[in-house]
Design an enzyme around this catalytic site. Structure first.
Site, PDB file in Angstrom:
ATOM      1  N   ASP A 213       0.831  -1.207   0.000  1.00 53.52           N
ATOM      2  CA  ASP A 213       0.000   0.000   0.000  1.00 53.52           C
ATOM      3  C   ASP A 213       0.872   1.267   0.000  1.00 53.52           C
ATOM      4  O   ASP A 213       1.869   1.337   0.728  1.00 53.52           O
ATOM      5  CB  ASP A 213      -0.865  -0.032   1.276  1.00 53.52           C
ATOM      6  CG  ASP A 213      -1.945   1.022   1.277  1.00 53.52           C
ATOM      7  OD1 ASP A 213      -2.853   0.944   0.431  1.00 53.52           O
ATOM      8  OD2 ASP A 213      -1.897   1.927   2.139  1.00 53.52           O
ATOM      9  N   GLU A 262      14.401 -15.478   0.698  1.00 55.89           N
ATOM     10  CA  GLU A 262      14.654 -16.590   1.623  1.00 55.89           C
ATOM     11  C   GLU A 262      13.708 -17.757   1.327  1.00 55.89           C
ATOM     12  O   GLU A 262      13.883 -18.847   1.845  1.00 55.89           O
ATOM     13  CB  GLU A 262      14.389 -16.132   3.077  1.00 55.89           C
ATOM     14  CG  GLU A 262      15.446 -15.221   3.649  1.00 55.89           C
ATOM     15  CD  GLU A 262      14.980 -14.543   4.945  1.00 55.89           C
ATOM     16  OE1 GLU A 262      13.921 -14.923   5.494  1.00 55.89           O
ATOM     17  OE2 GLU A 262      15.682 -13.619   5.388  1.00 55.89           O
TER      18      GLU A 262
HETATM   19  C1  NOJ Z   1      -4.400   2.980  -0.934  1.00 59.02           C
HETATM   20  C2  NOJ Z   1      -5.542   2.035  -0.734  1.00 59.02           C
HETATM   21  O1  NOJ Z   1      -5.814   1.374  -1.939  1.00 59.02           O
HETATM   22  C3  NOJ Z   1      -6.702   2.865  -0.239  1.00 59.02           C
HETATM   23  O2  NOJ Z   1      -7.879   2.118  -0.200  1.00 59.02           O
HETATM   24  C4  NOJ Z   1      -6.343   3.421   1.112  1.00 59.02           C
HETATM   25  O3  NOJ Z   1      -7.366   4.304   1.547  1.00 59.02           O
HETATM   26  C5  NOJ Z   1      -5.028   4.197   1.076  1.00 59.02           C
HETATM   27  N1  NOJ Z   1      -4.014   3.512   0.335  1.00 59.02           N
HETATM   28  C6  NOJ Z   1      -4.495   4.435   2.464  1.00 59.02           C
HETATM   29  O4  NOJ Z   1      -4.054   3.235   3.039  1.00 59.02           O
END
Ligand code: NOJ
Ligand code: CA
Length: 560
Positions: A213, A262
């Site tokens: 993310d 790993e």
């Molecule tokens: C990207 C994610 O896809 C989204 O859903 C989220 O709100 C933001 N990152 C923050 O984590």
């Protein structure tokens, strides 16, 4: 189509990810096994045959970790556990085993930029006070003004509102996203160690890969004096920006790569990195780093032959340079579904942003051509699935679902909706509504209880059981395409074939398969090649491919 074309080729080697079709599950909206209105891990387990029948190579699970759901689970309170409302670690293991038995890999979401404010580290930081080691895991600062009553900067969070929140003793903490998502301090070695532990924890449980993310936001340079919001926006994102896409973020991913390697086969990773250029994206995709990066260029393109061709050409060239394979995305849990985007009237050139204007213009039916949207979505998906590289699909698109607009403000969950952010005034709930499995019954078969977001009546016609029984449905189209795709994917190359029409794209893969997409309105004559068409979203009549359609042409000898 002949049965011989439907033979599956399982992907078991270390390169399985390069051309995989990955299906994104938003767990709280997929299937609810215990009837509490929230999708769960046993719900996914109950649908593994559906996933196998679909013909995908991997699933990617959005966060299923303990969370207060301030941001749909992207506010993680414990990275090495399952939210008790979604099941247990044993349920998770059973799901992984069942998916693996069917040859489906498992990718999980890792959220390293921020934790939930309920994470034990943040609670510790609040209790420990200023200057403590616990506060150093996050980004705490004194405020401005005589008594520090003003935030350290005027920066705004992605979901709208200030990016700093004051705590009881007067310090402020930084949150790029919601107030409940404090950013971690990646200058702190403990943060590094903890994430390595998390990656090993899930890898040891058999997870095959990770989706990272906001991979481009982890490292920061917050040396005083901090720039103003206006200055921040003016600074180039060239690797030295204080907050975005900094070069030093790749030191983290080099550490992670050692952990991935790993394992046998090495664990994979794909970066969610909304960076400025394909060149900057390639850094995330390097073999010494995460290995692959999302490319959202098709997602933000219009349904337009020239735009598609440019995006495809540039990204294939770029992925060759990085040694990775390219990725394609048309829908995910953050954007208006592509069936809806493609049905909207053109406005200021950007289809994604139209999602906002659409409801404000007077409601879901006004100005939208749903049939056109779905036709174009089918055509774009068939084109995408014919491309070299991996395709990421989002749950519900295989049912031809449109964005759900009929969600009352009091039923909405997306923090962006409430804070008036760039995520548009509609928010992201409309693509996160629980899936319809049956035409009747409680929550259309999602579970024995209700659904945590309201499902509209028109979901009945899109229920998985209805579509499975209809050879002309979106689901049948996806199933055929995903099965055939195993035959079609070969070397990661394509050759454009000129069509003499600016609105028709045609390319060949090295093994002889050809894909033709007609983005225009006039039918396109396929000539003798019409005989070789094994798949198309609209019927070919008189050897002509209609507008808003894609055809897959098999190499000679593969069709009767
Ligand atoms: C990207 C994610 O896809 C989204 O859903 C989220 O709100 C933001 N990152 C923050 O984590
Ligand atoms: Ca449940």
């Amino acid at each position: 189509m002949t049965d011989a074309l439907l033979v599956e080729t399982p992907t078991t080697d270390a390169t399985w990810w390069r051309q995989a079709a990955v299906y994104q599950i938003y767990p709280r909206s997929f299937a609810d096994a215990n009837g509490d209105g929230i999708g769960d891990i046993p719900g996914i387990l109950s649908r593994v045959d559906y996933l196998a029948d679909l013909g995908i190579d991997a699933v990617w699970l959005s966060p299923f970790y303990p969370s207060a759901l301030a941001d749909g689970g992207y506010d993680v309170a414990d990275y090495r556990n399952v939210d008790p409302r979604l099941g247990t670690l044993e349920d998770f293991d059973a799901m992984v085993a069942a998916l693996h038995t069917r040859g489906i890999k498992v990718v999980v979401d890792i959220v390293p930029n921020h934790t939930s404010d309920l994470h034990e580290w943040f609670q510790e930081a609040l209790a420990a006070g200023r200057g403590s080691a616990a506060r150093d895991r996050y980004i705490f600062r004194e405020g401005r003004g005589e008594n520090g009553e003003e935030p350290p900067t005027d920066w705004e969070s992605v979901f709208g509102g200030p990016a700093w929140e004051r705590v009881e003793d007067g310090q402020w903490y930084f949150h790029n996203f919601a107030v409940e998502q404090p950013d971690l301090n990646w200058d702190n070695p403990e943060v590094h160690e903890d994430f390595l532990k998390t990656l090993r924890f899930w890898s040891d449980r058999g997870v095959d890969g990770f989706r990272i993310d906001v991979a481009h936001m982890l490292t920061k340079d917050l040396t005083d004096p901090l720039p103003s919001r206006a200055e921040l926006e003016r600074l180039p994102q060239d690797g030295k920006h204080p907050l975005i896409d900094r070069d030093d973020v790749h030191e983290i991913y080099a550490e992670w790569r050692k952990v991935f390697n790993e394992y046998q086969p090495p664990r994979t990773a794909v970066a969610e990195a909304w960076v400025k250029t394909p060149e900057r994206r390639a850094r995330y995709a390097s073999a010494e780093g995460l290995g692959q990066a999302f490319n959202f260029d098709l997602l933000i393109a219009d349904f337009d032959a020239t735009q598609f061709r440019t995006v495809i050409t540039e990204n294939l060239a770029q992925s060759k340079l990085s040694g990775s394979s390219t990725t394609w995305v048309l829908s995910n849990h953050d954007v208006t579904r592509h069936a809806t985007r493609y049905g909207l009237p053109p406005l200021n050139g950007s289809l994604v942003k139209q999602g906002t204007e659409w409801v404000e213009a007077g409601g879901p039916e006004e100005g939208i051509d749903r049939a056109q949207g779905l036709r174009r979505a089918h055509a774009a998906t068939l084109l995408m699935l014919g491309l070299p590289g991996s395709s990421y699909l989002y749950q519900g698109e295989e049912l031809g679902l449109h964005e759900v607009a009929e969600i009352a403000p009091e039923q909405r969950q997306d923090p962006g909706f409430f804070r008036g952010s760039e995520y548009d005034r509609l928010g992201r709930d409309g693509c996160r509504v629980p899936l319809p499995w049956t035409a009747d019954g409680e929550s259309f078969g999602f579970g024995a209880g209700g659904a945590h977001l309201p499902q509209p009546a028109w979901f009945a016609a899109h229920a998985a059981e209805v579509e499975a029984a209809d050879p002309a449905s979106t689901l049948s189209l996806y199933r055929q395409a995903l099965r055939l795709r195993h035959r079609l994917q070969s070397e990661e190359e394509l050759e454009w074939i000129e069509t003499g029409r600016p609105d028709v794209l045609r390319f060949a893969r090295p093994n002889g398969w050809q894909i033709v997409t007609n983005f225009g309105a006039e039918p396109f004559d396929l000539g003798a090649d019409a005989e070789g068409v094994v798949l198309s979203n609209l019927e070919i009549t008189g050897g002509a491919l209609p507008g808003d359609a894609t055809a897959w042409i098999a190499p000679a000898g593969l069709v009767d």
